[in-house]
Design an enzyme around this catalytic site. Structure first.
Site, PDB file in Angstrom:
ATOM      1  N   ARG A 192       1.149  -0.962   0.240  1.00  0.00           N
ATOM      2  CA  ARG A 192       0.219  -0.021  -0.181  1.00  0.00           C
ATOM      3  C   ARG A 192       0.966   1.202  -0.372  1.00  0.00           C
ATOM      4  O   ARG A 192       0.762   2.448  -0.195  1.00  0.00           O
ATOM      5  CB  ARG A 192      -0.949   0.193   1.043  1.00  0.00           C
ATOM      6  N   GLY A 193       2.267   1.288   0.031  1.00  0.00           N
ATOM      7  CA  GLY A 193       2.941   2.791   0.581  1.00  0.00           C
ATOM      8  C   GLY A 193       2.827   3.415  -0.309  1.00  0.00           C
ATOM      9  O   GLY A 193       3.150   4.814   0.084  1.00  0.00           O
TER      10      GLY A 193
ATOM     11  N   GLU B 220       8.107   2.248  -6.148  1.00  0.00           N
ATOM     12  CA  GLU B 220       7.686   2.052  -4.430  1.00  0.00           C
ATOM     13  C   GLU B 220       8.446   3.225  -3.820  1.00  0.00           C
ATOM     14  O   GLU B 220       8.063   3.912  -4.549  1.00  0.00           O
ATOM     15  CB  GLU B 220       9.255   1.104  -4.156  1.00  0.00           C
ATOM     16  N   ASP B 221       7.704   3.267  -2.461  1.00  0.00           N
ATOM     17  CA  ASP B 221       7.762   4.511  -1.698  1.00  0.00           C
ATOM     18  C   ASP B 221       8.746   4.175  -1.042  1.00  0.00           C
ATOM     19  O   ASP B 221       9.636   5.629  -0.728  1.00  0.00           O
ATOM     20  CB  ASP B 221       6.825   4.220  -0.620  1.00  0.00           C
TER      21      ASP B 221
ATOM     22  N   ASP C 162      14.294  -0.138   1.543  1.00  0.00           N
ATOM     23  CA  ASP C 162      14.746  -0.553   3.115  1.00  0.00           C
ATOM     24  C   ASP C 162      16.250  -1.490   3.153  1.00  0.00           C
ATOM     25  O   ASP C 162      16.691  -1.158   2.586  1.00  0.00           O
ATOM     26  CB  ASP C 162      13.578  -0.308   4.506  1.00  0.00           C
TER      27      ASP C 162
ATOM     28  N   GLY D 279      15.661  -3.981   0.642  1.00  0.00           N
ATOM     29  CA  GLY D 279      15.599  -4.000  -0.963  1.00  0.00           C
ATOM     30  C   GLY D 279      14.858  -5.992  -1.007  1.00  0.00           C
ATOM     31  O   GLY D 279      15.118  -6.159  -1.900  1.00  0.00           O
TER      32      GLY D 279
ATOM     33  N   LEU E 217      11.788  -5.813  -3.866  1.00  0.00           N
ATOM     34  CA  LEU E 217      12.139  -4.978  -4.637  1.00  0.00           C
ATOM     35  C   LEU E 217      12.668  -5.302  -5.986  1.00  0.00           C
ATOM     36  O   LEU E 217      12.557  -6.414  -7.109  1.00  0.00           O
ATOM     37  CB  LEU E 217      12.986  -3.829  -5.049  1.00  0.00           C
TER      38      LEU E 217
ATOM     39  N   ASP F   4       3.795   3.628   6.921  1.00  0.00           N
ATOM     40  CA  ASP F   4       3.034   3.200   7.463  1.00  0.00           C
ATOM     41  C   ASP F   4       4.322   3.002   8.843  1.00  0.00           C
ATOM     42  O   ASP F   4       5.041   2.135   8.694  1.00  0.00           O
ATOM     43  CB  ASP F   4       1.759   2.405   7.600  1.00  0.00           C
TER      44      ASP F   4
ATOM     45  N   ARG G 206       0.109   6.646   7.948  1.00  0.00           N
ATOM     46  CA  ARG G 206       0.203   6.433   6.545  1.00  0.00           C
ATOM     47  C   ARG G 206      -0.526   7.838   5.495  1.00  0.00           C
ATOM     48  O   ARG G 206       0.152   8.660   4.622  1.00  0.00           O
ATOM     49  CB  ARG G 206      -0.606   5.313   5.639  1.00  0.00           C
TER      50      ARG G 206
HETATM   51  C1  PRP Z   1       7.535  -1.292   2.396  1.00  0.00           C
HETATM   52  C2  PRP Z   1       7.565  -0.763   1.763  1.00  0.00           C
HETATM   53  C3  PRP Z   1       8.169  -2.034   0.404  1.00  0.00           C
HETATM   54  C4  PRP Z   1       9.040  -2.450   1.299  1.00  0.00           C
HETATM   55  C5  PRP Z   1      10.017  -1.932   1.502  1.00  0.00           C
HETATM   56  O1  PRP Z   1       5.613  -2.172   2.812  1.00  0.00           O
HETATM   57  O2  PRP Z   1       5.688  -0.325   1.402  1.00  0.00           O
HETATM   58  O3  PRP Z   1       6.892  -2.397   0.089  1.00  0.00           O
HETATM   59  O4  PRP Z   1       8.035  -2.650   2.795  1.00  0.00           O
HETATM   60  O5  PRP Z   1      10.883  -2.709   2.720  1.00  0.00           O
HETATM   61  P1  PRP Z   1      12.143  -3.529   2.433  1.00  0.00           P
HETATM   62  O6  PRP Z   1      13.476  -3.056   1.595  1.00  0.00           O
HETATM   63  O7  PRP Z   1      12.942  -4.068   3.112  1.00  0.00           O
HETATM   64  O8  PRP Z   1      12.115  -5.466   1.321  1.00  0.00           O
HETATM   65  P2  PRP Z   1       4.858  -3.525   3.310  1.00  0.00           P
HETATM   66  O9  PRP Z   1       5.628  -4.776   3.485  1.00  0.00           O
HETATM   67  O10 PRP Z   1       5.594  -2.917   5.131  1.00  0.00           O
HETATM   68  O11 PRP Z   1       3.850  -3.453   3.234  1.00  0.00           O
HETATM   69  P3  PRP Z   1       2.565  -1.730   3.434  1.00  0.00           P
HETATM   70  O12 PRP Z   1       3.273  -0.939   2.604  1.00  0.00           O
HETATM   71  O13 PRP Z   1       1.256  -2.527   2.721  1.00  0.00           O
HETATM   72  O14 PRP Z   1       3.025  -1.099   4.281  1.00  0.00           O
HETATM   73  C1  7HP Z   2       9.181  -0.724   4.893  1.00  0.00           C
HETATM   74  C2  7HP Z   2       9.417   0.589   5.949  1.00  0.00           C
HETATM   75  N1  7HP Z   2       7.600   1.270   5.822  1.00  0.00           N
HETATM   76  C3  7HP Z   2       7.649   2.038   6.765  1.00  0.00           C
HETATM   77  N2  7HP Z   2       9.538   2.991   7.651  1.00  0.00           N
HETATM   78  C4  7HP Z   2       9.914   2.426   7.148  1.00  0.00           C
HETATM   79  O1  7HP Z   2      11.012   3.012   7.310  1.00  0.00           O
HETATM   80  C5  7HP Z   2       9.639   1.236   5.954  1.00  0.00           C
HETATM   81  N3  7HP Z   2      11.147   0.283   5.581  1.00  0.00           N
HETATM   82  N4  7HP Z   2      11.016  -0.223   5.166  1.00  0.00           N
END
Ligand code: PRP
Ligand code: 7HP
Length: 181
Positions: free
Chosen positions: A47-48, A103-104, A107, A109, A112, A163, A169
């Site tokens: 959702r991010g 992507e938002d 972190d 990775g 992605l 979030d 969010r």
């Molecule tokens: C979050 C964010 C990215 C992902 C990044 O999604 O929106 O998609 O984590 O993290 P990473 O690089 O460590 O994989 P989340 O799984 O929290 O779902 P959400 O977007 O619905 O909150």
């Molecule tokens: C996922 C995510 N969502 C919100 N804030 C951060 O810093 C995050 N890292 N990975």
């Protein structure tokens, strides 16, 4: 990362104006890179990325379509489970299309890398990646990150789609949550 205290007001990292300016720049860069190539399919990662995608797509000057995919790996935690769960797949076929994953945040990775691998198997004409935020420590396992809005430290950031435990969010800015300890 330790647990953020709930109920706190995040410290502003990027205000609405800073986000708007950077999204404008990204849109200009993406529009220039794809100019003349036909349509780009923007794949928003729910959702991010919903707010970032909404703002970005309205500023592109190239023909574009939008589709969504939903994944989850954090749940209510601030540490990635390491397992990316596909919750919702794309509605359309991407074979032969120019695909840009939006992507938002990148972190660890893992998300992605998972999406890039999965969508790459579907034979798109091209596959690129764009993220608003990128943590310096991120290791996208060889996945190229083509467009980055802001490089950030390893803090827990919220707002503008991001979030913590599904809170924060809808904040219009991006802020940092203070953690215990
Ligand atoms: C979050 C964010 C990215 C992902 C990044 O999604 O929106 O998609 O984590 O993290 P990473 O690089 O460590 O994989 P989340 O799984 O929290 O779902 P959400 O977007 O619905 O909150
Ligand atoms: C996922 C995510 N969502 C919100 N804030 C951060 O810093 C995050 N890292 N990975």
């Amino acid at each position: 990362m330790k647990k953020p205290q709930l109920g706190q007001t995040p410290r502003v990292l990027f205000d609405e104006e800073a986000i708007r300016r950077r999204v404008d720049e990204l849109a200009r860069q993406i529009s220039a890179d794809y100019a003349g190539k036909g349509e780009v399919l923007l794949v928003g990662v729910l959702r991010g990325a919903f707010l970032f995608l909404a703002d970005l797509c309205r500023r592109l000057t190239i023909p574009s379509r939008v589709d969504f995919i939903a994944v989850s790996s954090y749940g209510d935690k601030t540490v990635s489970s390491g397992t990316v769960r596909l919750l919702l797949d794309l509605r359309g076929d991407i074979r032969g299309r120019h695909v840009l994953i939006v992507e938002d945040i990148v972190d660890t990775g893992s998300t992605l890398a998972y999406l890039h691998h999965m969508l790459g198997l579907r034979d798109p004409a091209s596959l690129k990646t764009c993220t608003l935020l990128h943590k310096a420590k991120a290791d996208a396992k060889g996945t190229p990150v083509d467009y980055i809005g802001f490089e950030i430290e390893d803090d827990w950031v919220v707002g503008y789609g991001l979030d913590y435990a599904d809170l924060y969010r809808t904040l219009p800015y991006i802020g940092v949550l203070q953690v215990n300890g």
